[in-house]
Design a protein around this motif. Structure first.
Motif, PDB file in Angstrom:
ATOM      1  N   SER A 108       0.850  -1.187   0.000  1.00 50.85           N
ATOM      2  CA  SER A 108       0.000   0.000   0.000  1.00 50.85           C
ATOM      3  C   SER A 108       0.885   1.236   0.000  1.00 50.85           C
ATOM      4  O   SER A 108       2.105   1.145  -0.179  1.00 50.85           O
ATOM      5  N   HIS A 109       0.253   2.373   0.228  1.00 50.01           N
ATOM      6  CA  HIS A 109       0.957   3.656   0.198  1.00 50.01           C
ATOM      7  C   HIS A 109       0.136   4.626   1.049  1.00 50.01           C
ATOM      8  O   HIS A 109      -1.100   4.487   1.139  1.00 50.01           O
ATOM      9  N   PRO A 110       0.769   5.625   1.665  1.00 49.39           N
ATOM     10  CA  PRO A 110      -0.006   6.587   2.453  1.00 49.39           C
ATOM     11  C   PRO A 110      -1.169   7.223   1.691  1.00 49.39           C
ATOM     12  O   PRO A 110      -2.183   7.592   2.304  1.00 49.39           O
ATOM     13  N   GLY A 116      -3.289   9.230   5.876  1.00 48.07           N
ATOM     14  CA  GLY A 116      -1.991   9.447   5.243  1.00 48.07           C
ATOM     15  C   GLY A 116      -0.829   8.783   5.949  1.00 48.07           C
ATOM     16  O   GLY A 116       0.337   9.115   5.672  1.00 48.07           O
ATOM     17  N   SER A 117      -1.110   7.838   6.831  1.00 46.02           N
ATOM     18  CA  SER A 117      -0.046   7.179   7.600  1.00 46.02           C
ATOM     19  C   SER A 117       0.636   6.082   6.788  1.00 46.02           C
ATOM     20  O   SER A 117       0.165   5.699   5.714  1.00 46.02           O
ATOM     21  N   GLN A 118       1.735   5.572   7.330  1.00 49.47           N
ATOM     22  CA  GLN A 118       2.450   4.495   6.669  1.00 49.47           C
ATOM     23  C   GLN A 118       1.624   3.210   6.710  1.00 49.47           C
ATOM     24  O   GLN A 118       0.916   2.950   7.686  1.00 49.47           O
ATOM     25  N   GLY A 129      10.393  -3.061  -5.489  1.00 49.89           N
ATOM     26  CA  GLY A 129       9.585  -2.750  -6.645  1.00 49.89           C
ATOM     27  C   GLY A 129       8.689  -1.553  -6.436  1.00 49.89           C
ATOM     28  O   GLY A 129       8.921  -0.731  -5.541  1.00 49.89           O
ATOM     29  N   GLU A 130       7.666  -1.467  -7.286  1.00 51.62           N
ATOM     30  CA  GLU A 130       6.784  -0.312  -7.284  1.00 51.62           C
ATOM     31  C   GLU A 130       5.325  -0.745  -7.244  1.00 51.62           C
ATOM     32  O   GLU A 130       4.978  -1.856  -7.643  1.00 51.62           O
ATOM     33  N   PRO A 140       7.412   3.844  -5.624  1.00 50.18           N
ATOM     34  CA  PRO A 140       8.114   2.824  -4.831  1.00 50.18           C
ATOM     35  C   PRO A 140       7.294   2.418  -3.607  1.00 50.18           C
ATOM     36  O   PRO A 140       6.582   3.237  -3.012  1.00 50.18           O
ATOM     37  N   PHE A 141       7.389   1.158  -3.240  1.00 44.55           N
ATOM     38  CA  PHE A 141       6.760   0.724  -1.998  1.00 44.55           C
ATOM     39  C   PHE A 141       7.436   1.416  -0.821  1.00 44.55           C
ATOM     40  O   PHE A 141       8.662   1.433  -0.716  1.00 44.55           O
ATOM     41  N   PRO A 142       6.666   1.977   0.105  1.00 41.96           N
ATOM     42  CA  PRO A 142       7.259   2.603   1.286  1.00 41.96           C
ATOM     43  C   PRO A 142       7.648   1.545   2.326  1.00 41.96           C
ATOM     44  O   PRO A 142       7.179   0.408   2.279  1.00 41.96           O
TER      45      PRO A 142
END
Length: 367
Positions: A108-110, A116-118, A129-130, A140-142
């Motif tokens: 996932s992503h914020p 908007g959290s991690q 990866g992405e 990009p994956f956080p």
């Protein structure tokens, strides 16, 4: 050799099926406002009601469980009402339908999270990866935030709450717990993504603990006879790996037996994108021997390969993914030995009716 084939009726837990052809869960990214099923969603699943069982695309168990654009949820009143329309349409055409429930964890992503959290995960290990983020393109994956031990039971409750909405509010016939393909439960299972040192990490039993807690909570919520589990023992999608898949997933299959589940659904392909990684040892045959309930196999099967798997006792049912995208009447095409429509891969994820509800069906057979 058994006389059973794809058209032999079978019982899965609380549900009687007229055939053993399962529509596999497939993300299509066409949810409407509020991640709610639309009229097109209703029509898409209604068209495929001749499957022995439909398992829907994965549905978020909470607002922070999302990892892709326009994927549906089952955590609001509006979403449940949308799925009720789907269930009613499928049932009206004689079908049976479970929904797959998921939390994507680190995939996932914020931007997908309301605050908007991690993203969260068992450990702070980013996937390589992405991620496809819609209008933002590939990102990009956080690095995810590792869940605190005290937080984890609440995530099991999210799955149970989603299951209750699916069965009691939406009228779906059951749920499949998504423990495959590198999402949150799978991240707990595999030692490539789980570096915890508490009761949820380290040993095989500890890494399987979260899945068992989810399964217990969901089974208590809706009855185990309306619950299935999906696994991908050798899957590498979403940067997944484990040092000993046979030991891990053999333990999981054994630990799931006491629940009396409707089925175990295992992805271990014989070809295509789901084919076994080079050098990998198949794990599905081991799980078939260990698990005492109905066993569904998935991954690149044709009608002939599916019939062979059933005749050989490799599985009780076979699930088909991509063939159902292009062939809403896949069961009838298999019966007649008719050619299959070629699906439009450019419309797999996102869009409208094109490549979703506009594939032609066979002409009816004249009496």
């Amino acid at each position: 050799m058994s006389a059973v084939d794809l058209f032999t009726p079978v019982r899965l837990g609380a549900v009687e099926l007229p055939n053993r052809i399962v529509m596999a869960p497939m993300t299509r990214s066409r949810a409407g406002a509020g991640n709610t099923p639309t009229d097109l969603t209703v029509e898409y699943y209604r068209q495929r009601a001749s499957a022995g069982l439909i398992i829907t695309e994965a549905t978020q168990v909470s607002a922070d469980a999302q990892g892709y654009p326009d994927t549906p949820g089952i955590h609001t009143v509006e979403q449940a009402a949308g799925w009720r329309r789907v269930a009613d349409a499928v049932h009206a055409d004689g079908g049976r339908i479970f929904t797959q429930i998921w939390h994507v964890g680190r995939i996932s992503h914020p931007m997908f999270r309301p605050d908007g959290s991690q993203p969260v995960a068992p450990s702070a290990i980013a996937a390589r990866g992405e991620l496809y983020a819609g209008a933002a393109g590939m990102v990009p994956f956080p690095v995810p935030r590792a869940l605190e031990t005290a937080e984890i039971p609440a995530y099991a409750r999210l799955f149970a709450d989603a299951a209750k909405r699916a069965v009691f509010d939406a009228g779906l016939d059951g749920v499949e717990i998504h423990a495959a393909n590198g999402y949150l439960i799978d991240q707990f299972l595999r030692d490539g993504t789980n570096a915890r040192t508490d009761a949820y990490g380290g040993s095989v039993a500890n890494r399987a603990r979260f899945l068992m807690e989810v399964t217990e909570a969901v089974s208590h919520a809706v009855g185990a006879q309306r619950v299935g589990v999906r696994l991908s023992p050798n899957g590498t999608f979403n940067d997944m790996k484990d040092s000993d898949p046979a030991a891990l997933f053999g333990h999981v299959a054994e630990a799931l037996n006491p629940f009396g589940l409707a089925f175990l659904h295992v992805i271990e392909g014989i070809g295509g994108p789901q084919a076994l990684p080079e050098g990998a040892t198949p794990v599905a045959p081991l799980l078939r021997r260990i698990f005492k309930g109905p066993f569904i196999i998935n991954g690149g099967f044709t009608r002939e390969a599916g019939d062979a798997a059933l005749a050989n006792g490799d599985a009780d049912l076979v699930s088909f993914g991509v063939p159902f995208i292009g062939n809403p009447d896949l069961v009838e095409r298999f019966k007649r030995g008719a050619p299959l429509n070629e699906p439009d891969r450019g419309t797999f994820y996102g869009g409208a009716a094109k490549g979703y509800t506009d594939y032609p069906a066979l002409e009816p057979v004249e009496a």
